[in-house]
Design an enzyme around this catalytic site. Structure first.
Site, PDB file in Angstrom:
ATOM      1  N   SER A  41      -2.068  27.792 -11.429  1.00 25.51           N
ATOM      2  CA  SER A  41      -1.109  26.697 -11.398  1.00 25.51           C
ATOM      3  C   SER A  41       0.215  27.129 -12.038  1.00 25.51           C
ATOM      4  O   SER A  41       0.906  27.984 -11.503  1.00 25.51           O
ATOM      5  CB  SER A  41      -1.712  25.464 -12.088  1.00 25.51           C
ATOM      6  OG  SER A  41      -0.935  24.322 -11.873  1.00 25.51           O
ATOM      7  N   GLU A  77       7.739  15.320   0.901  1.00 24.88           N
ATOM      8  CA  GLU A  77       9.037  14.854   1.386  1.00 24.88           C
ATOM      9  C   GLU A  77       9.623  15.889   2.326  1.00 24.88           C
ATOM     10  O   GLU A  77       9.318  17.082   2.228  1.00 24.88           O
ATOM     11  CB  GLU A  77      10.004  14.624   0.215  1.00 24.88           C
ATOM     12  CG  GLU A  77       9.630  13.470  -0.702  1.00 24.88           C
ATOM     13  CD  GLU A  77       9.967  12.116  -0.101  1.00 24.88           C
ATOM     14  OE1 GLU A  77      10.746  12.087   0.873  1.00 24.88           O
ATOM     15  OE2 GLU A  77       9.442  11.109  -0.597  1.00 24.88           O
ATOM     16  N   HIS A 109      -0.901  24.437  -5.780  1.00 26.70           N
ATOM     17  CA  HIS A 109      -1.452  23.151  -5.307  1.00 26.70           C
ATOM     18  C   HIS A 109      -0.808  22.812  -3.960  1.00 26.70           C
ATOM     19  O   HIS A 109      -0.441  21.663  -3.701  1.00 26.70           O
ATOM     20  CB  HIS A 109      -1.161  22.027  -6.315  1.00 26.70           C
ATOM     21  CG  HIS A 109      -1.713  22.252  -7.682  1.00 26.70           C
ATOM     22  ND1 HIS A 109      -3.033  22.039  -8.020  1.00 26.70           N
ATOM     23  CD2 HIS A 109      -1.111  22.692  -8.821  1.00 26.70           C
ATOM     24  CE1 HIS A 109      -3.228  22.318  -9.299  1.00 26.70           C
ATOM     25  NE2 HIS A 109      -2.073  22.730  -9.808  1.00 26.70           N
TER      26      HIS A 109
END
Length: 283
Positions: free
Chosen positions: A131, A149, A173
């Site tokens: 991450s 988006e 992710h």
């Protein structure tokens, strides 16, 4: 830049399996290539360092790792401490937890830990991060962005990373959080870099030749902006949609790979053929 022939960078997209098959974490043990490897866990990115430290110590113990040193480097004084640096360099595998990648770059950047992290690469250590610990490995890293988006200037904020991998921008992710738009925005602004989006429970394993292989249950998305014919990124207002044409994209599941040096995907059959050649040569 990877120098030592035995160096591997293991870049994990987050949420790696810690309970079942533990495919990615088992790879760390395998790549450490020692009977009793020593692991060093750096928890700088997280706000719960004690919890993260205990969790990973238990997981690594279950994989046969008897020695895991947890380094909670909380400030730049810690990052310049000789004893802490010595402990890090004793590790055969140096692992960065998730959290906030800006904590890693702002606390460790330009310190002895940063310098010795690059030295660890030269010495042939395995460097791994999940991450936030993945994002920080590139020269330019994503520090904030809007998920799910359409790409625009406001979907992405970037900052310098730790520079362990040159010429890439890593996002994590990736498909789980719908981050294709923000990585496209990053590459529109930095077309000389490759965008690498890594899914959860998925990793790239990068070797000293500049080639990586994908491991885990998801996919790795590679965005190559060198062929971009047009983008309006320098003309658009922050909230306006991005226009971008002729960008190249590769989607690579487990067993497939990519050459950062030559900028082309490596199909699974190529890995298999190379393995057969090596087995035949060994006979």
């Amino acid at each position: 830049m990877i120098v030592h022939k035995d160096t591997y960078l293991v870049v994990i997209g987050g949420a790696e399996d810690k309970k079942m098959d533990k495919v990615i974490l088992k790879k760390l043990v395998e790549l450490s290539n020692k009977k009793d490897p020593r692991f060093v866990l750096i928890t700088t990115a997280t706000q719960q360092p004690e919890e993260a430290g205990e969790q990973y110590k238990k997981v690594f113990k279950s994989l046969g790792i008897e020695t895991t040193i947890v380094l909670n480097i909380e400030n730049r004084d810690d990052a310049n401490d000789d004893e802490i640096n010595g402990q890090m360099l004793k590790g055969d595998c140096i692992f960065f937890t998730g959290g906030d990648q800006l904590r890693i770059s702002s606390i460790l950047g330009g310190t002895k830990i940063h310098e010795n992290l690059h030295k660890a690469v030269d010495l042939g250590k395995v460097i791994a991060g999940t991450s936030a610990g993945a994002s920080m490995m590139s020269e330019i890293m994503v520090v904030e962005g809007v998920d799910k988006e359409a790409p625009s200037r406001c979907t992405i904020k970037m900052a310098p990373g730790m520079g362990l991998i040159e010429g890439v921008i890593i996002d994590q992710h990736f498909n789980q959080r719908g981050r294709i738009g923000r990585l496209l925005s990053a590459i529109a602004q930095n077309p000389h870099s490759l965008g690498i989006g890594i899914d959860e429970n998925t990793a790239i394993i990068l070797d000293n030749k500049g080639e990586f292989q994908v491991a885990g249950s998801g996919v790795v998305t590679v965005i190559d902006g060198r062929s971009i014919a047009f983008t309006n990124t320098c003309e658009q207002y922050p909230n306006e949609p991005l226009a971008i044409t002729e960008v190249k994209l590769h989607v690579l599941p487990s067993g497939y790979g990519y050459s950062l040096a030559k900028k082309y995907p490596i199909i699974k059959t190529e890995f298999c053929n190379n393995k057969k050649k090596n087995e035949k040569a060994a006979q």
